[in-house]
Scaffold this motif. Structure first.
Motif, PDB file in Angstrom:
ATOM      1  N   ILE A 204      38.779  40.611  53.753  1.00 40.04           N
ATOM      2  CA  ILE A 204      38.448  40.654  52.327  1.00 40.04           C
ATOM      3  C   ILE A 204      36.972  40.372  52.082  1.00 40.04           C
ATOM      4  CG2 ILE A 204      40.802  40.028  51.653  1.00 40.04           C
ATOM      5  CD1 ILE A 204      39.810  37.221  51.069  1.00 40.04           C
ATOM      6  N   LEU A 224      50.019  41.801  50.746  1.00 39.95           N
ATOM      7  CA  LEU A 224      48.968  42.314  49.855  1.00 39.95           C
ATOM      8  C   LEU A 224      48.751  41.347  48.694  1.00 39.95           C
ATOM      9  CD1 LEU A 224      48.207  45.859  48.747  1.00 39.95           C
ATOM     10  CD2 LEU A 224      48.754  44.222  46.958  1.00 39.95           C
ATOM     11  N   LEU A 242      43.888  47.205  42.782  1.00 38.60           N
ATOM     12  CA  LEU A 242      45.087  47.446  43.578  1.00 38.60           C
ATOM     13  C   LEU A 242      45.549  48.881  43.372  1.00 38.60           C
ATOM     14  CD1 LEU A 242      47.108  44.189  42.727  1.00 38.60           C
ATOM     15  CD2 LEU A 242      45.408  44.528  44.532  1.00 38.60           C
ATOM     16  N   LEU A 290      42.736  47.154  47.548  1.00 37.06           N
ATOM     17  CA  LEU A 290      43.893  46.947  48.417  1.00 37.06           C
ATOM     18  C   LEU A 290      44.946  47.996  48.105  1.00 37.06           C
ATOM     19  CD1 LEU A 290      44.226  43.049  48.214  1.00 37.06           C
ATOM     20  CD2 LEU A 290      43.242  44.407  50.076  1.00 37.06           C
TER      21      LEU A 290
END
Length: 427
Positions: A204, A224, A242, A290
């Motif tokens: 990350i 996640l 996301l 993500l």
């Protein structure tokens, strides 16, 4: 002479029945494939040397059996070649005389009887090979216990960790000259830790497009959520987005949208017929995106399309295989081979808190050189997401080792597996 027949699903189970019924002195007289498994004929009148020593009579018998296998394989290859040549001759004759294809086919193609004979020969060869591997494995394990008891003890300890015979052999070769058992074991664990790769920079923190892939049930969506919460706690929600590619599981998109509302980050969905690049285009300025993917069966055409989208070099998606530590080794291998087509940047080991053994998941990471980016060991978000350290992973594997010593049959089977590996490499 006591002669008995034994029936089992496979050769190893049949050999175990023989040992349990007649003991280690039993002699195998023959074997054949039957409906539902194999049949062994064994007798008890051969005097074997003490356990752990070589058996010249058995080794001679095995060499004779190997010679028979070689001759049978040669005959099988000749028949196959002859059938192939007949097929080629038929094709040439058919081109020259199109009026009689049926007659030529009946004379040159392999008859059903020949095909049945070939299939029977293949089955017999397979059974003989299994029998030789099991017996050679028993002999090799017995000799190791007799000649190198320290090595045998280390073998047992590695088997308790859940490592395969092949990886155990590679590790033991590195400490073969260490005489002190404690030092040898510590050095073994050090080599094992050194073989585990860890990314130099946290995922990350590196940012970019990160996709979590893997079969259903591995814990992708939960992982996640932990990654997203970890990023928001450290850097805030501004640089995060996301994306969901799972349009197959009921409630998958709603679950991701709920997470987005809690973290105050945007959530986008890749709908059927829409490309991943189109969805990602508005997120170009986000530091970290993500991507949650669908866990689809290996034979599902939608999986191929999903992997092709993730493998798009223009997008530069970093794909991480999520592997549950509770999964069996064969399941993990199948997952790796199914998802490696999209290009894997590493793996995440999930459900460590539920695992009874870590050896199989660590072995896959080592064997395929997959860096272990994270491990998850509980349901709490994001507390149960850990940055791994190789020596801590090995220590955890040791703490989760099997409580009991592996049996003689298990160890003999491990050595039989080494013969299988050598056969595959030779082939």
């Amino acid at each position: 002479m006591q002669v008995k027949r034994f029936f089992a699903a496979d050769m190893r189970q049949a050999m175990k029945l023989v040992r349990d019924e007649l003991g280690a002195d039993a002699c195998i007289l023959g074997n054949r494939r039957v409906a539902g498994g194999v049949e062994l004929t064994a007798a008890l009148d051969v005097q074997m040397p003490p356990a752990g020593q070589a058996n010249p009579q058995l080794e001679q018998e095995l060499r004779a059996t190997q010679a028979k296998i070689a001759a049978a394989r040669s005959e099988l290859d000749n028949r196959t070649l002859e059938a192939s040549q007949n097929g080629q001759l038929f094709a040439a004759a058919n081109a020259a005389a199109e009026r009689k294809p049926a007659a030529m086919a009946s004379r040159t193609s392999t008859s059903p009887a020949d095909q049945q004979a070939l299939d029977a020969m293949r089955a017999e060869l397979h059974g003989l090979r299994e029998l030789i591997e099991v017996q050679l494995g028993s002999i090799a394990w017995g000799q190791l216990q007799s000649r190198q008891p320290q090595q045998a003890s280390l073998w047992r300890r590695l088997q308790r960790l859940g490592l395969s015979a092949e990886l155990s052999r590679q590790m033991l070769e590195r400490v073969a000259r260490i005489n002190d058992p404690r030092q040898a074991w510590r050095l073994l664990l050090a080599h094992l830790a050194h073989a585990i790769r860890i990314p130099e920079q946290e995922v990350i923190e590196e940012g970019g497009l990160v996709a979590l892939v893997g079969p259903a049930g591995m814990g992708k969506t939960t992982t996640l959520a932990k990654l997203a919460a970890r990023h928001v706690l450290k850097h805030g929600p501004q640089g995060l987005a996301l994306v969901g590619m799972d349009s197959f599981r009921i409630g998958a998109h709603e679950q991701l949208k709920t997470l987005g509302r809690i973290l105050n980050v945007p959530v986008l969905q890749v709908d059927p017929g829409q490309s991943l690049s189109q969805v990602l285009a508005p997120l170009a300025r986000k530091k970290l995106v993500l991507i949650d993917t669908a866990g689809l069966p290996a034979n599902d055409p939608a999986l191929r399309l999903q992997l092709e989208a993730l493998a798009n070099r223009g997008l530069k998606v970093k794909n991480f295989l999520v592997m549950a530590a509770t999964s069996q080794g064969q399941v993990l291998k199948a997952a790796y081979h199914g998802y490696k087509r999209c290009g894997l940047a590493g793996c995440i080991i999930s459900k460590v808190d539920e695992a009874a053994c870590l050896g199989e998941v660590l072995e896959l990471a080592i064997g395929q050189q997959l860096p272990v980016a994270y491990l998850t060991d509980g349901p709490r978000i994001p507390d149960d997401l850990q940055l791994p350290k190789s020596h801590q992973l090995v220590s955890r594997a040791v703490s989760l080792q099997l409580p009991e010593e592996p049996s003689e049959d298990v160890m003999a089977g491990a050595f039989a597996g080494l013969y299988q590996q050598s056969t595959l490499r030779a082939g």
